[in-house]
Scaffold this motif. Sequence first.
Motif, PDB file in Angstrom:
ATOM      1  N   ARG A 123      -5.899   9.277   7.616  1.00  0.00           N
ATOM      2  CA  ARG A 123      -6.304   8.489   6.450  1.00  0.00           C
ATOM      3  C   ARG A 123      -5.744   9.085   5.160  1.00  0.00           C
ATOM      4  O   ARG A 123      -5.390   8.335   4.239  1.00  0.00           O
ATOM      5  CB  ARG A 123      -7.825   8.363   6.401  1.00  0.00           C
ATOM      6  CG  ARG A 123      -8.367   7.566   7.585  1.00  0.00           C
ATOM      7  CD  ARG A 123      -9.799   7.150   7.436  1.00  0.00           C
ATOM      8  NE  ARG A 123     -10.236   6.372   8.595  1.00  0.00           N
ATOM      9  CZ  ARG A 123     -11.369   5.690   8.658  1.00  0.00           C
ATOM     10  NH1 ARG A 123     -12.191   5.670   7.617  1.00  0.00           N
ATOM     11  NH2 ARG A 123     -11.696   5.023   9.746  1.00  0.00           N
ATOM     12  N   ALA A 126      -2.228   7.906   5.033  1.00  0.00           N
ATOM     13  CA  ALA A 126      -2.132   6.513   4.600  1.00  0.00           C
ATOM     14  C   ALA A 126      -2.190   6.415   3.081  1.00  0.00           C
ATOM     15  O   ALA A 126      -1.438   5.646   2.458  1.00  0.00           O
ATOM     16  CB  ALA A 126      -3.256   5.689   5.230  1.00  0.00           C
ATOM     17  N   ASP A 130       0.720   5.057   0.444  1.00  0.00           N
ATOM     18  CA  ASP A 130       0.445   4.052  -0.589  1.00  0.00           C
ATOM     19  C   ASP A 130       0.888   4.534  -1.966  1.00  0.00           C
ATOM     20  O   ASP A 130       1.431   3.763  -2.763  1.00  0.00           O
ATOM     21  CB  ASP A 130      -1.052   3.713  -0.614  1.00  0.00           C
ATOM     22  CG  ASP A 130      -1.512   3.006   0.639  1.00  0.00           C
ATOM     23  OD1 ASP A 130      -0.679   2.359   1.303  1.00  0.00           O
ATOM     24  OD2 ASP A 130      -2.711   3.100   0.967  1.00  0.00           O
ATOM     25  N   SER A 133       4.489   4.045  -2.180  1.00  0.00           N
ATOM     26  CA  SER A 133       4.827   2.625  -2.347  1.00  0.00           C
ATOM     27  C   SER A 133       4.649   2.188  -3.792  1.00  0.00           C
ATOM     28  O   SER A 133       5.468   1.433  -4.330  1.00  0.00           O
ATOM     29  CB  SER A 133       3.946   1.768  -1.426  1.00  0.00           C
ATOM     30  OG  SER A 133       4.210   2.040  -0.070  1.00  0.00           O
ATOM     31  N   LEU A 145       0.200  -5.173  -5.109  1.00  0.00           N
ATOM     32  CA  LEU A 145      -0.140  -5.166  -3.687  1.00  0.00           C
ATOM     33  C   LEU A 145      -0.291  -3.749  -3.140  1.00  0.00           C
ATOM     34  O   LEU A 145      -1.308  -3.434  -2.510  1.00  0.00           O
ATOM     35  CB  LEU A 145       0.897  -5.949  -2.882  1.00  0.00           C
ATOM     36  CG  LEU A 145       0.641  -6.054  -1.368  1.00  0.00           C
ATOM     37  CD1 LEU A 145      -0.713  -6.680  -1.093  1.00  0.00           C
ATOM     38  CD2 LEU A 145       1.758  -6.854  -0.696  1.00  0.00           C
ATOM     39  N   PRO A 146       0.689  -2.848  -3.365  1.00  0.00           N
ATOM     40  CA  PRO A 146       0.473  -1.470  -2.884  1.00  0.00           C
ATOM     41  C   PRO A 146      -0.710  -0.792  -3.548  1.00  0.00           C
ATOM     42  O   PRO A 146      -1.372   0.053  -2.950  1.00  0.00           O
ATOM     43  CB  PRO A 146       1.787  -0.761  -3.211  1.00  0.00           C
ATOM     44  CG  PRO A 146       2.487  -1.623  -4.197  1.00  0.00           C
ATOM     45  CD  PRO A 146       2.045  -3.021  -3.926  1.00  0.00           C
ATOM     46  N   LYS A 148      -3.487  -2.289  -4.335  1.00  0.00           N
ATOM     47  CA  LYS A 148      -4.669  -2.779  -3.619  1.00  0.00           C
ATOM     48  C   LYS A 148      -4.854  -2.031  -2.312  1.00  0.00           C
ATOM     49  O   LYS A 148      -5.970  -1.665  -1.934  1.00  0.00           O
ATOM     50  CB  LYS A 148      -4.529  -4.286  -3.368  1.00  0.00           C
ATOM     51  CG  LYS A 148      -5.735  -4.902  -2.670  1.00  0.00           C
ATOM     52  CD  LYS A 148      -5.544  -6.403  -2.469  1.00  0.00           C
ATOM     53  CE  LYS A 148      -6.756  -6.994  -1.748  1.00  0.00           C
ATOM     54  NZ  LYS A 148      -6.588  -8.450  -1.512  1.00  0.00           N
ATOM     55  N   ARG A 149      -3.735  -1.797  -1.601  1.00  0.00           N
ATOM     56  CA  ARG A 149      -3.824  -1.029  -0.356  1.00  0.00           C
ATOM     57  C   ARG A 149      -4.279   0.397  -0.631  1.00  0.00           C
ATOM     58  O   ARG A 149      -5.040   0.982   0.146  1.00  0.00           O
ATOM     59  CB  ARG A 149      -2.466  -1.019   0.345  1.00  0.00           C
ATOM     60  CG  ARG A 149      -2.108  -2.337   1.013  1.00  0.00           C
ATOM     61  CD  ARG A 149      -0.993  -2.141   2.029  1.00  0.00           C
ATOM     62  NE  ARG A 149       0.230  -1.626   1.404  1.00  0.00           N
ATOM     63  CZ  ARG A 149       1.229  -2.397   0.982  1.00  0.00           C
ATOM     64  NH1 ARG A 149       1.148  -3.719   1.104  1.00  0.00           N
ATOM     65  NH2 ARG A 149       2.305  -1.860   0.436  1.00  0.00           N
ATOM     66  N   GLU A 152      -7.994   0.436  -0.967  1.00  0.00           N
ATOM     67  CA  GLU A 152      -8.657   0.289   0.334  1.00  0.00           C
ATOM     68  C   GLU A 152      -8.598   1.577   1.146  1.00  0.00           C
ATOM     69  O   GLU A 152      -9.595   1.988   1.749  1.00  0.00           O
ATOM     70  CB  GLU A 152      -8.002  -0.856   1.119  1.00  0.00           C
ATOM     71  CG  GLU A 152      -8.227  -2.226   0.498  1.00  0.00           C
ATOM     72  CD  GLU A 152      -7.391  -3.303   1.153  1.00  0.00           C
ATOM     73  OE1 GLU A 152      -6.513  -2.962   1.987  1.00  0.00           O
ATOM     74  OE2 GLU A 152      -7.605  -4.500   0.840  1.00  0.00           O
ATOM     75  N   HIS A 153      -7.428   2.214   1.130  1.00  0.00           N
ATOM     76  CA  HIS A 153      -7.284   3.431   1.917  1.00  0.00           C
ATOM     77  C   HIS A 153      -8.006   4.619   1.281  1.00  0.00           C
ATOM     78  O   HIS A 153      -8.446   5.535   1.997  1.00  0.00           O
ATOM     79  CB  HIS A 153      -5.797   3.749   2.125  1.00  0.00           C
ATOM     80  CG  HIS A 153      -5.137   2.832   3.104  1.00  0.00           C
ATOM     81  ND1 HIS A 153      -3.809   2.455   3.017  1.00  0.00           N
ATOM     82  CD2 HIS A 153      -5.627   2.206   4.204  1.00  0.00           C
ATOM     83  CE1 HIS A 153      -3.510   1.643   4.021  1.00  0.00           C
ATOM     84  NE2 HIS A 153      -4.596   1.479   4.747  1.00  0.00           N
ATOM     85  N   SER A 156     -11.461   4.219   2.513  1.00  0.00           N
ATOM     86  CA  SER A 156     -11.478   4.586   3.925  1.00  0.00           C
ATOM     87  C   SER A 156     -11.475   6.103   4.103  1.00  0.00           C
ATOM     88  O   SER A 156     -12.203   6.645   4.949  1.00  0.00           O
ATOM     89  CB  SER A 156     -10.257   3.972   4.621  1.00  0.00           C
ATOM     90  OG  SER A 156     -10.204   4.340   5.980  1.00  0.00           O
TER      91      SER A 156
END
Length: 230
Positions: A123, A126, A130, A133, A145-146, A148-149, A152-153, A156
């Motif tokens: 994690r 990840a 990101d 990115s 978009l990256p 937003k990821r 989320e990560h 997580s």
Amino acid sequence: MTQSRCLFTSLVLAALPTNLVAAPGRIPQSGRPTGGEPFRSFRLLDQKLTLLSNQQSALKAALGAGRVDSSSSNSSSESAMVIMRRMSSTTTAINRIAGRLVRLYQSRRESFGVRMFTILRSRAQAVQRDVSSVRRARMPSGASLPGKRLDEHMVSLVMQFQAAAGGYAATHCLPGARICCQPKRSQDLLPGAQIACKWACVSSTRACGGFLGPHIPQSSAESRQRGRSK
């Protein structure tokens, strides 16, 4: 920033073995490098995750203000690129700490510990991808978009750390016991956590169904006596 700095303090009140309360008596620190694990590493992870959260907040502010490459002498006006380099360094440190715990539990042949910290490491990786990115996007519009990821990560990663560390500082064990991460049942997992610990006291290593934390010495006097007898 105050809220971010306090994000994990309820989980990690203290991480050295001396803060794992045994009744009665003071717990001496172990001389072995891994004697206080994984709690020493939990303290480090707590610090790094709090730093990463602060850096993420600064990144959002920089992108929102259009500060991509330029940076002023004011540390509160750092560019997104500077902040992301720091985030990359922080996630590298988190990855390194988790990797060290993976190797520790591999050497102990405690598969649940290996699995726990492999998940945490993946994690962190990840989040690092990101960040890379977002850096490649260069422009705030392309980072949506990256970004937003990344959000989320980040959640997580924090949730899995909570799943591993949550509640350990409140574990009170009698002298001679071992601190143990007992696997939580799937129905008791927090949302987003793959596996989780329920920290408990066990009288023997065989009674631990997950992975072991520190051993609580019988007493300081007994520890000194064992040292003189060697």
